[in-house]
Design a protein around this motif. Structure first.
Motif, PDB file in Angstrom:
ATOM      1  N   UNK A  54       0.822  -1.214   0.000  1.00 45.86           N
ATOM      2  CA  UNK A  54       0.000   0.000   0.000  1.00 45.86           C
ATOM      3  C   UNK A  54       0.849   1.254   0.000  1.00 45.86           C
ATOM      4  N   UNK A  55       2.113   1.114   0.333  1.00 46.48           N
ATOM      5  CA  UNK A  55       2.994   2.285   0.367  1.00 46.48           C
ATOM      6  C   UNK A  55       4.255   1.975  -0.419  1.00 46.48           C
ATOM      7  N   UNK A  56       5.407   2.179   0.144  1.00 52.30           N
ATOM      8  CA  UNK A  56       6.670   2.017  -0.565  1.00 52.30           C
ATOM      9  C   UNK A  56       6.858   0.572  -1.013  1.00 52.30           C
ATOM     10  N   UNK A  57       7.428   0.395  -2.187  1.00 56.28           N
ATOM     11  CA  UNK A  57       7.626  -0.948  -2.696  1.00 56.28           C
ATOM     12  C   UNK A  57       8.869  -1.054  -3.565  1.00 56.28           C
ATOM     13  N   UNK A  58       9.882  -0.287  -3.262  1.00 55.26           N
ATOM     14  CA  UNK A  58      11.106  -0.328  -4.051  1.00 55.26           C
ATOM     15  C   UNK A  58      12.058  -1.363  -3.465  1.00 55.26           C
ATOM     16  N   UNK A  59      11.868  -2.609  -3.857  1.00 52.35           N
ATOM     17  CA  UNK A  59      12.703  -3.680  -3.332  1.00 52.35           C
ATOM     18  C   UNK A  59      14.131  -3.585  -3.849  1.00 52.35           C
ATOM     19  N   UNK A  60      14.312  -2.967  -5.007  1.00 54.01           N
ATOM     20  CA  UNK A  60      15.671  -2.773  -5.511  1.00 54.01           C
ATOM     21  C   UNK A  60      16.468  -1.910  -4.531  1.00 54.01           C
ATOM     22  N   UNK A  61      15.829  -0.921  -3.938  1.00 56.38           N
ATOM     23  CA  UNK A  61      16.513  -0.080  -2.953  1.00 56.38           C
ATOM     24  C   UNK A  61      16.897  -0.895  -1.725  1.00 56.38           C
ATOM     25  N   UNK A  62      16.084  -1.879  -1.354  1.00 53.15           N
ATOM     26  CA  UNK A  62      16.420  -2.761  -0.237  1.00 53.15           C
ATOM     27  C   UNK A  62      17.698  -3.526  -0.580  1.00 53.15           C
ATOM     28  N   UNK A  63      17.770  -4.079  -1.790  1.00 51.40           N
ATOM     29  CA  UNK A  63      18.957  -4.823  -2.217  1.00 51.40           C
ATOM     30  C   UNK A  63      20.194  -3.935  -2.200  1.00 51.40           C
ATOM     31  N   UNK A  64      20.049  -2.703  -2.678  1.00 55.89           N
ATOM     32  CA  UNK A  64      21.178  -1.754  -2.645  1.00 55.89           C
ATOM     33  C   UNK A  64      21.620  -1.498  -1.212  1.00 55.89           C
ATOM     34  N   UNK A  65      20.660  -1.359  -0.322  1.00 56.92           N
ATOM     35  CA  UNK A  65      20.971  -1.126   1.078  1.00 56.92           C
ATOM     36  C   UNK A  65      21.710  -2.291   1.721  1.00 56.92           C
TER      37      UNK A  65
END
Length: 148
Positions: A54-65
């Motif tokens: 329902x809100x943020x969904x940038x899983x690529x940013x999780x991988x970068x983190x």
């Protein structure tokens, strides 16, 4: 190759691979809401509870983190380029349409459904569940001892 739900359960593998310098290529199929588990949730009357973003969904940013190199692919050429240029831990995220279902295996998952609910969808799902339980086949007899 993982969906978004499986990806969210593998953070420790990504971190370990980054720390140990292991080459790991991950193709992340981003379908914005756990398509297979979301469909299962619907089938048991739970209306995709907890399986739609329902809100943020940038899983690529999780991988970068977590230390991975990320490529975002919107077509086959970008997918191939992301995999060809991969080194270390690489995640290639592919955007997909969340409304296109995965192919049906025609298997029945024995996922218990609440016996009591105020939702019509859950009561209907419980009736279907009870019907399937009547015809469920047991392939293993827990009383039999299997010896090699």
């Amino acid at each position: 190759m993982v969906g978004d739900g499986s990806f969210l359960m593998m953070a420790q593998e990504i971190v370990t691979a980054v720390q140990e310098g292991v080459k790991l290529n991950i193709v992340l199929v981003q379908n914005h809401g756990f398509a297979s588990i979301g469909a299962l949730s619907e089938s048991v009357g739970s209306q995709r509870f907890g399986t739609s973003y329902r809100t943020r969904e940038d899983l690529a940013a999780v991988a970068e983190g977590l230390g991975a190199t990320v490529h975002r692919a919107t077509n086959l050429d970008e997918l191939e380029a992301g995999l060809r240029g991969a080194s270390g831990v690489t995640v290639v995220q592919i955007e997909t349409d969340p409304l296109v279902p995965a192919p049906d295996s025609e298997a029945w998952w024995d996922v218990p459904v609440a016996e009591v609910s105020g939702l019509d969808t859950t009561r209907e799902a419980r009736e279907t569940y009870d019907e399937h339980k009547q015809t469920q086949q047991q392939y293993l007899n827990p009383r039999e001892r299997v010896t090699p």
